[in-house]
Design an enzyme around this catalytic site. Structure first.
Site, PDB file in Angstrom:
ATOM      1  N   VAL A  85      -1.581   3.685  -1.791  1.00 21.55           N
ATOM      2  CA  VAL A  85      -0.971   4.077  -3.069  1.00 21.55           C
ATOM      3  C   VAL A  85      -2.096   4.481  -4.031  1.00 21.55           C
ATOM      4  O   VAL A  85      -2.942   3.645  -4.384  1.00 21.55           O
ATOM      5  CB  VAL A  85      -0.139   2.921  -3.673  1.00 21.55           C
ATOM      6  N   HIS A 102      -4.963  -6.524  -5.154  1.00 22.98           N
ATOM      7  CA  HIS A 102      -4.136  -7.401  -4.325  1.00 22.98           C
ATOM      8  C   HIS A 102      -4.546  -8.855  -4.581  1.00 22.98           C
ATOM      9  O   HIS A 102      -5.748  -9.160  -4.678  1.00 22.98           O
ATOM     10  CB  HIS A 102      -4.373  -7.140  -2.834  1.00 22.98           C
ATOM     11  N   GLN A 149      -6.334   2.453   1.739  1.00 22.89           N
ATOM     12  CA  GLN A 149      -5.599   2.563   0.477  1.00 22.89           C
ATOM     13  C   GLN A 149      -4.449   3.541   0.685  1.00 22.89           C
ATOM     14  O   GLN A 149      -4.662   4.665   1.160  1.00 22.89           O
ATOM     15  CB  GLN A 149      -6.515   3.056  -0.653  1.00 22.89           C
ATOM     16  N   ASP A 165       4.450  -7.637  -3.725  1.00 25.91           N
ATOM     17  CA  ASP A 165       4.268  -6.608  -2.704  1.00 25.91           C
ATOM     18  C   ASP A 165       5.493  -6.556  -1.803  1.00 25.91           C
ATOM     19  O   ASP A 165       6.012  -7.590  -1.367  1.00 25.91           O
ATOM     20  CB  ASP A 165       3.006  -6.886  -1.882  1.00 25.91           C
ATOM     21  N   ASN A 220      -8.447  -2.129  -2.273  1.00 25.00           N
ATOM     22  CA  ASN A 220      -8.707  -1.180  -1.194  1.00 25.00           C
ATOM     23  C   ASN A 220      -9.065   0.155  -1.833  1.00 25.00           C
ATOM     24  O   ASN A 220      -8.391   0.606  -2.755  1.00 25.00           O
ATOM     25  CB  ASN A 220      -7.472  -1.023  -0.297  1.00 25.00           C
ATOM     26  N   HIS A 271      -4.863  -0.888  -7.868  1.00 25.91           N
ATOM     27  CA  HIS A 271      -4.134  -2.167  -7.877  1.00 25.91           C
ATOM     28  C   HIS A 271      -4.983  -3.222  -7.211  1.00 25.91           C
ATOM     29  O   HIS A 271      -5.660  -2.965  -6.215  1.00 25.91           O
ATOM     30  CB  HIS A 271      -2.779  -2.041  -7.164  1.00 25.91           C
TER      31      HIS A 271
HETATM   32  P1  AMP Z   1      -2.962  -0.240  -0.622  1.00 26.81           P
HETATM   33  O1  AMP Z   1      -2.745  -0.024   0.851  1.00 26.81           O
HETATM   34  O2  AMP Z   1      -4.188  -1.028  -0.953  1.00 26.81           O
HETATM   35  O3  AMP Z   1      -2.899   1.085  -1.367  1.00 26.81           O
HETATM   36  O4  AMP Z   1      -1.771  -1.136  -1.108  1.00 26.81           O
HETATM   37  C1  AMP Z   1      -0.529  -0.624  -1.451  1.00 26.81           C
HETATM   38  C2  AMP Z   1       0.410  -1.793  -1.427  1.00 26.81           C
HETATM   39  O5  AMP Z   1       1.598  -1.418  -2.089  1.00 26.81           O
HETATM   40  C3  AMP Z   1       0.801  -2.217  -0.003  1.00 26.81           C
HETATM   41  O6  AMP Z   1       0.464  -3.590   0.180  1.00 26.81           O
HETATM   42  C4  AMP Z   1       2.300  -1.971   0.037  1.00 26.81           C
HETATM   43  O7  AMP Z   1       3.004  -2.927   0.800  1.00 26.81           O
HETATM   44  C5  AMP Z   1       2.664  -2.030  -1.433  1.00 26.81           C
HETATM   45  N1  AMP Z   1       3.863  -1.294  -1.780  1.00 26.81           N
HETATM   46  C6  AMP Z   1       4.246  -0.081  -1.349  1.00 26.81           C
HETATM   47  N2  AMP Z   1       5.418   0.273  -1.892  1.00 26.81           N
HETATM   48  C7  AMP Z   1       5.796  -0.752  -2.700  1.00 26.81           C
HETATM   49  C8  AMP Z   1       6.912  -1.008  -3.544  1.00 26.81           C
HETATM   50  N3  AMP Z   1       7.902  -0.117  -3.687  1.00 26.81           N
HETATM   51  N4  AMP Z   1       6.953  -2.182  -4.215  1.00 26.81           N
HETATM   52  C9  AMP Z   1       5.955  -3.096  -4.086  1.00 26.81           C
HETATM   53  N5  AMP Z   1       4.870  -2.914  -3.315  1.00 26.81           N
HETATM   54  C10 AMP Z   1       4.793  -1.758  -2.628  1.00 26.81           C
END
Ligand code: AMP
Length: 114
Positions: free
Chosen positions: A96, A102, A94, A31, A87, A100
């Site tokens: 992204v 975590h 959430q 992350d 999430n 995924h």
């Molecule tokens: P969520 O908020 O559950 O959708 O988690 C998305 C996660 O993706 C967050 O913990 C971010 O820090 C992580 N994230 C966003 N951009 C990147 C990236 N380019 N590389 C790795 N992790 C990322």
């Protein structure tokens, strides 16, 4: 054709990212904004937007994500416990829209989460 998600672009090496493991069904990414000393993401290659989009057909894939999460936690030295989190949607923050899992650890984690 729909646009690739952020995680697809990382898995396809179109964007930089630290890929710790990959197989034909998923990858483990570090992350970029860690919330604990160890924070990795287990990401299916299939761009399922969220848990709400899962179908019964995805059940074996979800099981696989957890066995990969367990292995990732072991590889990261998380011998004293860790947390796995999906999430889902706005209230869970959430950000992204590509499913995924975590994996967080390396410190005592609070409960309930904020
Ligand atoms: P969520 O908020 O559950 O959708 O988690 C998305 C996660 O993706 C967050 O913990 C971010 O820090 C992580 N994230 C966003 N951009 C990147 C990236 N380019 N590389 C790795 N992790 C990322």
């Amino acid at each position: 054709m729909t646009e690739k998600t952020l995680f697809q672009k990382i898995m396809d090496r179109e964007l930089d990212g630290e890929i710790l493991y990959e197989d034909d069904r998923c990858a483990v990414l570090r992350d970029i904004n860690p919330q604990a000393p160890v924070h990795v993401l287990v990401v299916p290659r299939k761009p399922i937007p969220s848990l709400d989009d899962l179908t019964e057909q995805d059940e074996p894939l979800i099981g696989h994500l957890f066995t990969v999460a367990r292995q990732a936690a072991a590889n990261e030295g998380l011998t004293n416990g860790y947390r796995t989190v999906f999430n889902n949607g706005e209230d869970a923050n959430q950000t992204v829209p590509h499913l995924h899992l975590h994996v967080l650890g390396g410190r005592r984690l609070g409960w309930p989460p904020g």
